[in-house]
Design a protein around this motif. Structure first.
Motif, PDB file in Angstrom:
ATOM      1  N   TYR A 124       0.817  -1.220   0.000  1.00  0.00           N
ATOM      2  CA  TYR A 124       0.000   0.000   0.000  1.00  0.00           C
ATOM      3  C   TYR A 124       0.849   1.267   0.000  1.00  0.00           C
ATOM      4  O   TYR A 124       0.449   2.291  -0.532  1.00  0.00           O
ATOM      5  N   THR A 135      -8.420  -0.493   2.409  1.00  0.00           N
ATOM      6  CA  THR A 135      -9.285  -1.495   1.786  1.00  0.00           C
ATOM      7  C   THR A 135      -8.564  -2.111   0.585  1.00  0.00           C
ATOM      8  O   THR A 135      -7.682  -1.494  -0.015  1.00  0.00           O
ATOM      9  N   GLU A 136      -8.975  -3.323   0.256  1.00  0.00           N
ATOM     10  CA  GLU A 136      -8.264  -4.111  -0.749  1.00  0.00           C
ATOM     11  C   GLU A 136      -8.323  -3.508  -2.156  1.00  0.00           C
ATOM     12  O   GLU A 136      -7.514  -3.867  -3.012  1.00  0.00           O
ATOM     13  N   ASP A 137      -9.265  -2.606  -2.408  1.00  0.00           N
ATOM     14  CA  ASP A 137      -9.382  -2.026  -3.749  1.00  0.00           C
ATOM     15  C   ASP A 137      -8.440  -0.834  -3.965  1.00  0.00           C
ATOM     16  O   ASP A 137      -8.398  -0.256  -5.043  1.00  0.00           O
ATOM     17  N   GLU A 154       1.996 -10.172  -6.625  1.00  0.00           N
ATOM     18  CA  GLU A 154       0.532 -10.199  -6.694  1.00  0.00           C
ATOM     19  C   GLU A 154       0.037 -10.246  -8.136  1.00  0.00           C
ATOM     20  O   GLU A 154      -0.942 -10.933  -8.442  1.00  0.00           O
ATOM     21  N   ARG A 166      -2.915 -10.076   1.932  1.00  0.00           N
ATOM     22  CA  ARG A 166      -2.046  -8.969   2.339  1.00  0.00           C
ATOM     23  C   ARG A 166      -1.955  -8.976   3.860  1.00  0.00           C
ATOM     24  O   ARG A 166      -2.810  -8.437   4.554  1.00  0.00           O
ATOM     25  N   VAL A 233      -8.359 -10.589  -3.332  1.00  0.00           N
ATOM     26  CA  VAL A 233      -7.351 -10.088  -2.397  1.00  0.00           C
ATOM     27  C   VAL A 233      -8.001  -9.885  -1.042  1.00  0.00           C
ATOM     28  O   VAL A 233      -9.107  -9.329  -0.952  1.00  0.00           O
ATOM     29  N   TYR A 234      -7.318 -10.328   0.016  1.00  0.00           N
ATOM     30  CA  TYR A 234      -7.845 -10.204   1.376  1.00  0.00           C
ATOM     31  C   TYR A 234      -6.790  -9.585   2.291  1.00  0.00           C
ATOM     32  O   TYR A 234      -5.649 -10.048   2.329  1.00  0.00           O
ATOM     33  N   ASN A 235      -7.172  -8.560   3.039  1.00  0.00           N
ATOM     34  CA  ASN A 235      -6.317  -8.050   4.110  1.00  0.00           C
ATOM     35  C   ASN A 235      -6.386  -8.988   5.302  1.00  0.00           C
ATOM     36  O   ASN A 235      -7.458  -9.503   5.638  1.00  0.00           O
ATOM     37  N   THR A 280     -10.781  -5.232   7.296  1.00  0.00           N
ATOM     38  CA  THR A 280     -10.770  -6.686   7.058  1.00  0.00           C
ATOM     39  C   THR A 280     -12.158  -7.224   6.709  1.00  0.00           C
ATOM     40  O   THR A 280     -12.470  -8.382   6.993  1.00  0.00           O
TER      41      THR A 280
END
Length: 313
Positions: A124, A135-137, A154, A166, A233-235, A280
Motif C-alpha cells: 500500500y 481497503t483491498e481495492d 501479486e 495482504r 485479495v484479502y487483508n 478486514t
C-alpha cells in the motif's frame, strides 16, 4: 494455534516456507486439524512432527514441479520468500528474484491447484491517515524494494487465479530477532539476566502498525484455504493500529525490567511508512476475526525469550 472453527474434510496441503515463522505455526495447526501436510524448506531441516518435509528452493523450477507431482496437493499456502523491509534496501535484486520469479516458478508448477499466496500490507505504501483503514481495492503504491517485490508477485499470482493475502504485522512466538518486537524481548531478557547494560537499542518507534497475533494469522490462512475466492485479495490484520513505542512500553511493563531506550541509527530505514491499518471486511465476511491482543503476543514473546541464550538483537 488453537482450533477455532468446525473442521472441514481433511485436505492434502503443501506449505512453501514451512520452516518460517508463520509456516511452522500453520503446519502444526493443520496437522492438529487432521490435514495431511507437506512443506518445503531451504537450509536447516526444521522439526515439525507430522509434516512431510521437502527441501526445495523457489528458484529451482524443475524441483518445484517434482514437489507438486510428488505431493499432489489439493491446496497450497505459499509463504516462502524474503520478508524484511529494511534488508530489502540492501539486496533488492535478491528480493525480486525470490519473491517474484520464485513465486512465478511455484505458480506455474501448481497451475490448476488452489493457491493462497502471502503478500504484505507494504504494497500500500504511504497512505494519508484519513484514508485508512486500508481497503483491498486501493491501488498499490509500495515504497520499499520488499513492497515492490510483493506488488509484482501479486500480479503474477492474479494471473494464476491465486487467492492473495495482504498480511499486516504478524507477531508472536517463533519470530526471528531480526524483527523489532522479538529483538526488544531478547534485549530485555539479556538485561534481566545481567548479559547487557540496561539500555535497549531501537529504530523508529513512531511508526504505527496493525499487529496481528500469529495464531490469528494462521486461522486467517486456514479460512482462506478453505473458503477464499480464487483471484481475490484479502487483508489480514486486527483493524487496530499501535505504535512501535506503545508495543515496547507494554513489553517493558510485562517484563518488569527497568531499561533506558536509545535510538540506533543503523536500525532506521530509508523509508518508513508512518501508518498501516487494515480494513478486514472481506476476510471477516468468511467468519474470521482477530481474537488475540497485541499484549498477548508480547507476553508470548517475553515467555519465549526465557528459552533462548544470550541476546544479540
Amino acid at each position: 494455534a488453537e482450533d477455532r472453527s468446525v473442521s472441514k474434510p481433511a485436505m492434502d496441503v503443501l506449505i512453501t516456507g514451512v520452516a518460517g515463522f508463520v509456516g511452522a505455526h500453520l503446519g502444526r495447526h493443520l496437522v492438529d486439524r487432521g490435514h495431511r501436510v507437506s512443506g518445503t524448506y531451504i537450509g536447516e531441516k526444521p522439526e515439525l512432527d507430522g509434516v512431510d518435509l521437502i527441501e526445495a528452493d523457489l528458484l529451482d523450477a524443475a524441483r518445484l514441479s517434482e514437489v507438486i507431482e510428488a505431493t499432489t496437493p489439493e491446496g497450497i499456502v505459499h509463504l516462502a520468500g524474503l520478508s524484511h523491509v529494511g534488508e530489502s534496501w540492501k539486496r533488492p535484486d535478491i528480493y525480486f528474484r525470490v519473491n517474484v520469479l520464485g513465486s512465478e516458478n511455484l505458480l506455474r508448477a501448481a497451475e490448476g491447484v488452489r493457491v493462497v499466496a502471502a503478500s504484505s500490507a507494504e504494497v500500500y505504501g504511504l497512505v494519508p491517515e484519513e484514508e485508512q483503514p486500508l481497503t483491498e481495492d486501493r491501488v498499490a503504491a509500495p515504497t520499499s524494494p520488499y513492497g515492490m517485490s510483493k506488488a509484482a508477485m501479486e500480479r503474477v499470482a492474479a494471473h494464476y487465479d491465486a487467492t492473495i493475502v495482504r498480511s499486516f504485522n504478524i507477531c508472536g512466538p517463533g519470530q526471528a530477532p531480526i524483527f523489532a518486537l522479538p529483538a526488544f524481548a531478547q534485549q530485555l531478557r539479556a538485561i534481566a539476566n545481567g548479559e547487557q547494560p540496561p539500555t535497549i537499542q531501537v529504530g523508529n518507534l513512531s511508526a504505527r502498525r496493525d499487529f496481528v497475533h500469529v495464531d490469528d494469522a494462521v486461522a486467517g490462512f486456514v479460512t482462506l484455504l478453505e473458503q477464499g475466492h480464487p483471484g481475490e485479495v484479502y487483508n489480514l490484520g486486527s483493524g487496530q493500529a499501535h505504535s512501535v513505542e506503545e508495543a515496547l512500553d507494554e513489553l517493558i511493563r510485562i517484563s518488569g525490567v527497568l531499561a533506558a531506550v536509545e535510538v540506533d541509527r543503523a536500525r532506521l530505514r530509508s523509508v518508513d511508512v508512518p501508518l498501516l491499518v487494515a480494513s478486514t471486511i472481506p476476510l471477516s465476511s468468511l467468519g474470521w476475526k482477530a481474537e488475540k491482543t497485541l499484549s498477548e503476543a508480547l507476553e508470548d514473546l517475553w515467555d519465549e525469550s526465557a528459552e533462548h541464550g544470550p541476546a544479540t538483537g
